[in-house]
Write an enzyme that holds these catalytic residues in place. Structure first.
Site, short mmCIF file in Angstrom:
data_model
loop_
_atom_site.label_atom_id
_atom_site.label_comp_id
_atom_site.label_asym_id
_atom_site.label_seq_id
_atom_site.Cartn_x
_atom_site.Cartn_y
_atom_site.Cartn_z
N ARG A 125 -26.34 134.11 74.62
CA ARG A 125 -26.79 135.09 75.61
C ARG A 125 -28.30 135.24 75.62
NH1 ARG A 125 -23.58 140.04 73.40
NH2 ARG A 125 -24.68 139.13 71.64
N HIS A 133 -13.85 124.75 56.85
CA HIS A 133 -14.86 123.80 56.33
C HIS A 133 -14.52 123.30 54.92
CE1 HIS A 133 -16.64 127.69 54.99
NE2 HIS A 133 -16.85 127.01 53.91
N LYS A 150 -14.97 119.07 52.59
CA LYS A 150 -15.58 118.76 51.29
C LYS A 150 -14.97 117.47 50.74
CE LYS A 150 -16.34 123.60 50.01
NZ LYS A 150 -17.79 123.70 49.94
N GLU A 196 -16.47 133.61 43.61
CA GLU A 196 -17.86 133.67 44.09
C GLU A 196 -18.61 134.66 43.22
OE1 GLU A 196 -18.15 133.96 48.65
OE2 GLU A 196 -16.14 134.63 48.16
N HIS A 218 -8.83 129.06 53.10
CA HIS A 218 -9.29 128.08 52.10
C HIS A 218 -8.26 127.87 50.98
CE1 HIS A 218 -12.91 128.40 54.27
NE2 HIS A 218 -13.46 129.38 53.61
N LYS A 258 -14.93 138.19 45.09
CA LYS A 258 -16.39 138.26 45.13
C LYS A 258 -16.88 138.93 43.86
CE LYS A 258 -17.16 138.05 50.02
NZ LYS A 258 -17.85 136.76 49.93
P1 NDP Z 1 -24.10 134.96 64.07
O1 NDP Z 1 -23.80 136.40 64.28
O2 NDP Z 1 -25.29 134.58 63.28
O3 NDP Z 1 -24.24 134.24 65.50
C1 NDP Z 1 -23.35 134.48 66.54
C2 NDP Z 1 -23.80 133.71 67.77
O4 NDP Z 1 -22.96 134.06 68.85
C3 NDP Z 1 -25.21 134.01 68.21
O5 NDP Z 1 -25.79 132.81 68.69
C4 NDP Z 1 -25.03 135.00 69.33
O6 NDP Z 1 -26.15 134.82 70.17
C5 NDP Z 1 -23.75 134.52 69.94
N1 NDP Z 1 -22.99 135.61 70.60
C6 NDP Z 1 -22.72 136.82 70.09
N2 NDP Z 1 -21.99 137.54 70.96
C7 NDP Z 1 -21.79 136.75 72.03
C8 NDP Z 1 -21.12 136.93 73.26
N3 NDP Z 1 -20.50 138.07 73.57
N4 NDP Z 1 -21.11 135.93 74.14
C9 NDP Z 1 -21.77 134.77 73.85
N5 NDP Z 1 -22.44 134.55 72.69
C10 NDP Z 1 -22.44 135.53 71.80
O7 NDP Z 1 -22.77 134.31 63.47
P2 NDP Z 1 -22.66 132.99 62.61
O8 NDP Z 1 -23.50 131.94 63.19
O9 NDP Z 1 -22.84 133.33 61.19
O10 NDP Z 1 -21.11 132.64 62.74
C11 NDP Z 1 -20.56 132.09 63.93
C12 NDP Z 1 -19.08 131.84 63.69
O11 NDP Z 1 -18.94 130.92 62.62
C13 NDP Z 1 -18.31 133.09 63.28
O12 NDP Z 1 -17.06 133.06 63.85
C14 NDP Z 1 -18.16 132.95 61.76
O13 NDP Z 1 -16.96 133.55 61.32
C15 NDP Z 1 -18.09 131.45 61.61
N6 NDP Z 1 -18.57 131.01 60.31
C16 NDP Z 1 -19.87 131.20 59.95
C17 NDP Z 1 -20.32 130.75 58.71
C18 NDP Z 1 -21.75 130.89 58.30
O14 NDP Z 1 -22.09 130.39 57.22
N7 NDP Z 1 -22.60 131.56 59.07
C19 NDP Z 1 -19.40 130.04 57.76
C20 NDP Z 1 -18.07 129.88 58.26
C21 NDP Z 1 -17.68 130.35 59.48
P3 NDP Z 1 -26.60 135.83 71.32
O15 NDP Z 1 -26.62 137.18 70.73
O16 NDP Z 1 -27.91 135.26 71.72
O17 NDP Z 1 -25.57 135.65 72.36
#
Ligand code: NDP
Length: 503
Positions: free
Chosen positions: A47, A179, A183, A217, A241, A338
């Site tokens: 967004r 993920h 591994k 963890e 996992h 954790k």
């Molecule tokens: P973040 O909160 O860092 O990022 C979320 C992303 O989604 C941002 O780019 C945000 O950008 C976008 N977003 C949020 N709301 C909306 C919306 N309504 N419509 C469109 N885009 C939206 O999350 P993560 O990157 O950490 O995680 C993403 C997914 O990956 C999650 O489901 C998480 O469970 C999974 N995950 C993450 C891990 C990690 O290490 N981070 C590990 C394993 C799984 P913007 O606000 O610009 O739209």
């Protein structure tokens, strides 16, 4: 190995943490081959009102931290990365479709597309709907949709999400990520079991006393307190996992290494596992303040965004039974939490002890049920992180005698270290992204598999259950002894290697 074809890799959630830390570095590393890199293009979407340039700058920062050459990174980012602002509106998806068409025409791409949903889990359904309604579930080439974990919050929500996904995509277009499956050492579980006949013949109720799976963890919830408090450890770790590790340890040999043959066997295991009884088979805990690896840390309820009366579990230990021909009577113990003493993922297989003990007795054989008669069991420890490898523990005669004319036995081990044999292993995301691009679904969770695993834990998600406090830096609450008091995995030091005398 199948080759990477030219394609467009669309990341939803391109401004987020996962994109920056994992997806961009993995994609960059995969595209080191210049021929591949020239025709594989990444389109980020979120967004935030970013330009192509802002997305490239963010990616460059991520790659700089990994130590790649500035020049090569800059060339790749400028040539291969693009960005499209995307809200919740149908028009936004139509605009995304136009941008995809334009890029494919301009860069002469054949219409192969992967859509990676790295979004908050509540947005997976709307994003899939948006893609489907904009006609983006089909293309002139292949089209795949990748859904991050968690897939659903419980069985009804997982079913609903599967229905939404299947309204627009066929199952063979869907890649559900866990993920852990990327591994190397998790994949090596299959090589270990089905490439080594010596273990497979012992891998059953006749020879195994119990199996433990520990995923520990040292970290707490960090900045994820708000999300985690709604989820808890069963949803965050056990359902995905630990359950994936359980299926790989307990499955029957597949008829081939074909993705569906393997996933079929995993689903069969899940269908055979008995639902745990929340009162007798499960212990939940929540960490309090304590010391982890020498550092004082606060308790869960003191973490940011966690209510001070939260009853969310940060630790779970379970006993599971698999009443089928191979495993009837062999308990599987799962333990995860954790703020445990260290980061460790380990599977401990404890074999049956010798039926009669001839050693360390008064000279007469004894049956190892009495208190003074011990026949130590052989153990196989499969460590998935941090020191990937195996240790097989067995008894040897300690040199000399013990003064009363009988032999002293001592536990020693044969060890294999993945790192020593092969050097650093690839990142799990790199493996998974390659498989998505080449169309190999083996390491992804099938729709019925994800539902079967939610079904298994359904009684725990809604049950009223005590959550026992434990001090950070310990192996969980004392109540866990009710399930198993002498855990093999993690709790014991590694067996010290004896230096050969005179060496
Ligand atoms: P973040 O909160 O860092 O990022 C979320 C992303 O989604 C941002 O780019 C945000 O950008 C976008 N977003 C949020 N709301 C909306 C919306 N309504 N419509 C469109 N885009 C939206 O999350 P993560 O990157 O950490 O995680 C993403 C997914 O990956 C999650 O489901 C998480 O469970 C999974 N995950 C993450 C891990 C990690 O290490 N981070 C590990 C394993 C799984 P913007 O606000 O610009 O739209």
């Amino acid at each position: 190995m199948p080759q990477i074809q030219p394609h467009l890799f669309v990341i939803f959630g391109a401004t987020g943490d996962l994109t920056k830390r994992k997806l961009i570095p993995a994609l960059y590393h995969l595209m080191q081959d210049e021929d591949v890199a020239r025709r594989c293009v990444v389109l980020g979407a979120a967004r935030s009102d970013w330009s192509d340039e802002q997305f490239r700058t963010s990616a460059q920062e991520a790659l700089r931290e990994k130590g790649y050459s500035e020049e090569a990174v800059s060339t790749w980012c400028t040539r291969n990365l693009f960005y499209q602002c995307l809200g919740d509106d149908g028009d936004d998806y139509a605009a995304l479709g136009d941008r995809i068409d334009q890029l494919e025409r301009h860069l002469d791409l054949p219409g192969n597309r992967a859509f990676y949903l790295s979004l908050p889990p509540s947005i997976y359904g709307p994003a899939v709907e948006g893609l489907g309604e904009a006609g983006l579930s089909e293309s002139p080439g292949w089209t795949r949709v990748v859904v991050e974990k968690p897939f659903g919050y419980d069985l009804p929500s997982a079913k609903k999400l599967n229905e939404t996904v299947h309204r627009h995509f066929d199952e063979d277009q869907v890649y559900r990520i866990d993920h852990y499956l990327g591994k190397e050492t998790v994949q090596n579980l299959m090589a270990f079991r089905f490439g080594n006949a010596i273990f497979e013949s012992l891998w059953n109720r006749e020879h195994i006393e119990r199996i433990e799976i520990t995923v520990a963890e040292g970290l707490g919830v960090g900045g994820r307190g708000g999300y985690y408090d709604q989820s808890g450890h069963v949803r965050d770790m056990v359902q995905n996992h630990l359950t994936q590790l359980l299926t790989l340890v307990a499955m029957e040999p597949p008829s081939s290494m074909d993705a569906n043959a393997i996933r079929q066997e995993k689903v069969k295991v899940l269908n055979a596992v008995q639902q745990p009884n929340p009162e007798t088979d499960v212990v939940f805990g929540q960490y309090q303040s304590g010391t982890v690896e020498g550092e004082s840390v606060s308790g869960y309820r003191e973490e940011p965004d966690v209510p001070d009366d939260s009853t969310t579990e940060t630790f779970a230990a379970l006993r599971l039974n698999i009443p089928n021909w191979r495993w009837q009577g062999v308990p599987f113990y799962l333990r995860t939490g954790k703020r445990l003493p260290t980061k460790l993922t380990q599977i401990a297989v404890r074999f049956e002890g010798a039926p009669v003990s001839l050693f360390q007795t008064d000279g007469q054989p004894c049956i190892p049920q009495g208190a003074d008669c011990e026949a130590r069991s052989n153990e196989l420890l499969i460590t998935l992180q941090p020191d990937e490898g195996f240790d097989l523990r067995f008894e040897v005669k300690a040199p000399g005698d013990n003064g009363n004319g009988t032999m002293n036995l001592e536990t020693q081990q044969l060890s294999f270290s993945y790192q020593d044999a092969f050097g650093p292993v690839p990142d799990a995301y790199e493996t998974l992204l390659r498989d998505i691009i080449v169309g190999d679904p083996t390491l992804f969770v099938r729709g019925d598999e994800v539902e079967a695993s939610w079904q298994l834990y359904s009684p725990l998600l809604d049950a009223e259950r005590p959550v026992h406090p434990y001090a950070a830096g310990t192996w969980g609450p004392e109540a866990v002894d009710r399930l198993l008091s002498n855990w093999t995995s993690g709790a014991r030091e590694r067996v010290p290697q004896r230096a050969a005398e005179g060496a």
